[in-house]
Design a protein around this motif. Structure first.
Motif, short mmCIF file in Angstrom:
data_model
loop_
_atom_site.label_atom_id
_atom_site.label_comp_id
_atom_site.label_asym_id
_atom_site.label_seq_id
_atom_site.Cartn_x
_atom_site.Cartn_y
_atom_site.Cartn_z
N GLY A 227 44.94 37.06 54.12
CA GLY A 227 44.10 37.92 53.30
C GLY A 227 44.52 38.05 51.84
N PRO A 228 45.78 38.43 51.55
CA PRO A 228 46.18 38.60 50.15
C PRO A 228 46.05 37.33 49.32
N PHE A 229 46.31 36.18 49.94
CA PHE A 229 46.22 34.92 49.20
C PHE A 229 44.77 34.57 48.88
N LEU A 230 43.88 34.79 49.84
CA LEU A 230 42.47 34.58 49.58
C LEU A 230 41.98 35.51 48.47
N THR A 231 42.39 36.77 48.56
CA THR A 231 41.97 37.76 47.56
C THR A 231 42.50 37.39 46.18
N GLU A 232 43.73 36.88 46.12
CA GLU A 232 44.31 36.49 44.83
C GLU A 232 43.53 35.34 44.21
N GLY A 233 43.17 34.35 45.02
CA GLY A 233 42.38 33.23 44.50
C GLY A 233 41.04 33.69 43.97
N VAL A 234 40.38 34.59 44.72
CA VAL A 234 39.09 35.12 44.27
C VAL A 234 39.26 35.94 43.00
N LEU A 235 40.35 36.74 42.92
CA LEU A 235 40.60 37.57 41.75
C LEU A 235 40.72 36.71 40.49
N GLN A 236 41.50 35.64 40.56
CA GLN A 236 41.66 34.75 39.41
C GLN A 236 40.31 34.16 39.01
N ALA A 237 39.56 33.70 40.00
CA ALA A 237 38.28 33.05 39.71
C ALA A 237 37.27 34.03 39.12
N VAL A 238 37.23 35.26 39.63
CA VAL A 238 36.27 36.25 39.13
C VAL A 238 36.60 36.64 37.69
N ILE A 239 37.88 36.80 37.38
CA ILE A 239 38.27 37.10 35.99
C ILE A 239 37.85 35.96 35.07
N GLY A 240 38.08 34.71 35.52
CA GLY A 240 37.64 33.56 34.74
C GLY A 240 36.14 33.54 34.54
N ALA A 241 35.38 33.88 35.58
CA ALA A 241 33.92 33.92 35.48
C ALA A 241 33.45 34.99 34.50
N ALA A 242 34.13 36.15 34.53
CA ALA A 242 33.77 37.23 33.61
C ALA A 242 34.00 36.81 32.16
N LEU A 243 35.13 36.16 31.90
CA LEU A 243 35.42 35.68 30.54
C LEU A 243 34.41 34.63 30.09
N ALA A 244 34.05 33.72 31.00
CA ALA A 244 33.07 32.69 30.67
C ALA A 244 31.71 33.31 30.36
N SER A 245 31.32 34.33 31.13
CA SER A 245 30.04 35.00 30.89
C SER A 245 30.02 35.68 29.52
N VAL A 246 31.13 36.32 29.16
CA VAL A 246 31.22 36.98 27.86
C VAL A 246 31.09 35.96 26.73
N CYS A 247 31.76 34.81 26.89
CA CYS A 247 31.71 33.78 25.85
C CYS A 247 30.31 33.21 25.69
N ILE A 248 29.63 32.97 26.81
CA ILE A 248 28.25 32.46 26.73
C ILE A 248 27.36 33.48 26.03
N ALA A 249 27.56 34.76 26.34
CA ALA A 249 26.77 35.82 25.70
C ALA A 249 27.03 35.85 24.19
N LEU A 250 28.30 35.67 23.79
CA LEU A 250 28.63 35.66 22.36
C LEU A 250 28.05 34.45 21.66
N LEU A 251 28.10 33.29 22.32
CA LEU A 251 27.51 32.08 21.74
C LEU A 251 26.01 32.27 21.55
N ARG A 252 25.38 32.90 22.54
CA ARG A 252 23.94 33.15 22.43
C ARG A 252 23.64 34.11 21.28
N ARG A 253 24.50 35.09 21.12
CA ARG A 253 24.26 36.12 20.10
C ARG A 253 24.51 35.62 18.68
N PHE A 254 25.54 34.81 18.49
CA PHE A 254 25.95 34.46 17.13
C PHE A 254 25.71 33.00 16.75
#
Length: 304
Positions: A227-254
């Motif tokens: 369980g903890p290892f699966l959760t850690e992998g998902v945690l890393q991936a979700v943080i990366g996805a959030a950062l990627a979403s923010v960057c795409i939004a900024l590229l769209r905006r500016f």
């Protein structure tokens, strides 16, 4: 519910304990998803541009100045009856000159000369229901007896028919290549992200080997250990996805407004729902990559 809270707590502790490796995993996911997102947006925009150009594809049939109105009406009726023709409109010589004036920056002297002796021919503008059939429709018009009699260049009637099929074909070809490249890049980046998540979880397993052994001795189940290892992998991936979403939004905006201002004749705007779908794809892909990468690492390195 209690197990989930424990898994999250342990994944956060391990994320902090091995922060350099964990941040490496986050950055890998972030960059991979960002590049994937850029390719997705670029591909959708290219398709949108091609569609907008296709929607504006018309056939312009130039008419001789001495053409009788009865012949013009007859040719108009013939063209309207052809397959894939949506509408036919007539543009007079004066209207053609007005269009030229509005689309060019010619000086006043040139405009006055054109007004005194207008060389622009009248034309029939043919709108299509299917732009891919523009060549077939143009060929059919070129064989029409009335057209051959009243076209403005009877010595070479094909010169009296103009359309932008070559431009559309080039754009479609470019879009196809872009899609193929995007698929290859996406596959490569997903593979890289999986490998990095796999390595990150493998290192976490190696660092906690003793703890895992103790958990086995006290009777912890395989799923509880994983369980903890699966959760850690998902945690890393979700943080990366959030950062990627923010960057795409900024590229769209500016960035997109700058590109659009440089090419005002093309439309680069995509509906809000498209970006929402891209962000959703980011998080779904991140969860899948995180779970699969972690499971792959445990299957190979964690014998439980």
């Amino acid at each position: 519910m209690g197990n989930l809270a424990y898994f999250i707590k342990e994944s956060l502790i391990n994320f902090k304990r091995n922060w350099s490796t964990s941040i490496g995993g986050v950055i890998t996911i972030f960059l991979s998803l960002l590049i994937i997102g850029v390719f997705m947006v670029a591909s959708l925009m290219a398709s949108s541009v091609v569609q907008s150009v296709e929607d504006r594809v018309t056939i312009r049939v130039f008419i001789a100045d001495n053409a009788a109105q009865a012949d013009i009406d007859s040719l108009t009726a013939d063209i309207k009856s052809m397959n894939y023709v949506a509408n036919v409109s007539f543009t007079t010589k004066d209207q053609a000159l007005e269009e030229y004036q509005s689309s060019t920056n010619a000086d006043d002297q040139v405009i006055k000369q054109l007004q005194s002796d207008n060389p622009l021919p009248a034309s029939l503008d043919v709108d299509l229901t299917d732009s891919s059939q523009v060549t077939a429709v143009a060929n059919e018009i070129a064989q029409n007896a009335t057209f051959l009699r009243i076209c403005d260049m009877p010595s070479d009637p094909t010169q009296s028919i103009q359309y932008a099929q070559e431009t559309v074909e080039r754009l479609i070809t470019i879009t196809s290549y872009l899609r193929y490249i995007a698929i290859a890049v996406v596959a490569l980046l997903v593979f890289v992200a999986l490998i990095f998540i796999n390595n990150t979880i493998r290192l976490a397993i190696m660092n906690r080997r003793r703890e895992i052994g103790i958990m086995r001795l006290v009777g912890a189940s395989n799923s509880f250990i994983r369980g903890p290892f699966l959760t850690e992998g998902v945690l890393q991936a979700v943080i990366g996805a959030a950062l990627a979403s923010v960057c795409i939004a900024l590229l769209r905006r500016f960035l997109l407004p700058v590109i659009a201002s440089g090419m005002p004749f093309l439309s680069f705007e995509l509906p809000d729902i498209v970006y929402t779908q891209i962000y959703a794809i980011f998080f779904i892909a991140a969860i899948v990559i995180g779970l699969f990468g972690s499971a792959l690492a445990m299957r190979r390195y964690l014998r439980v």
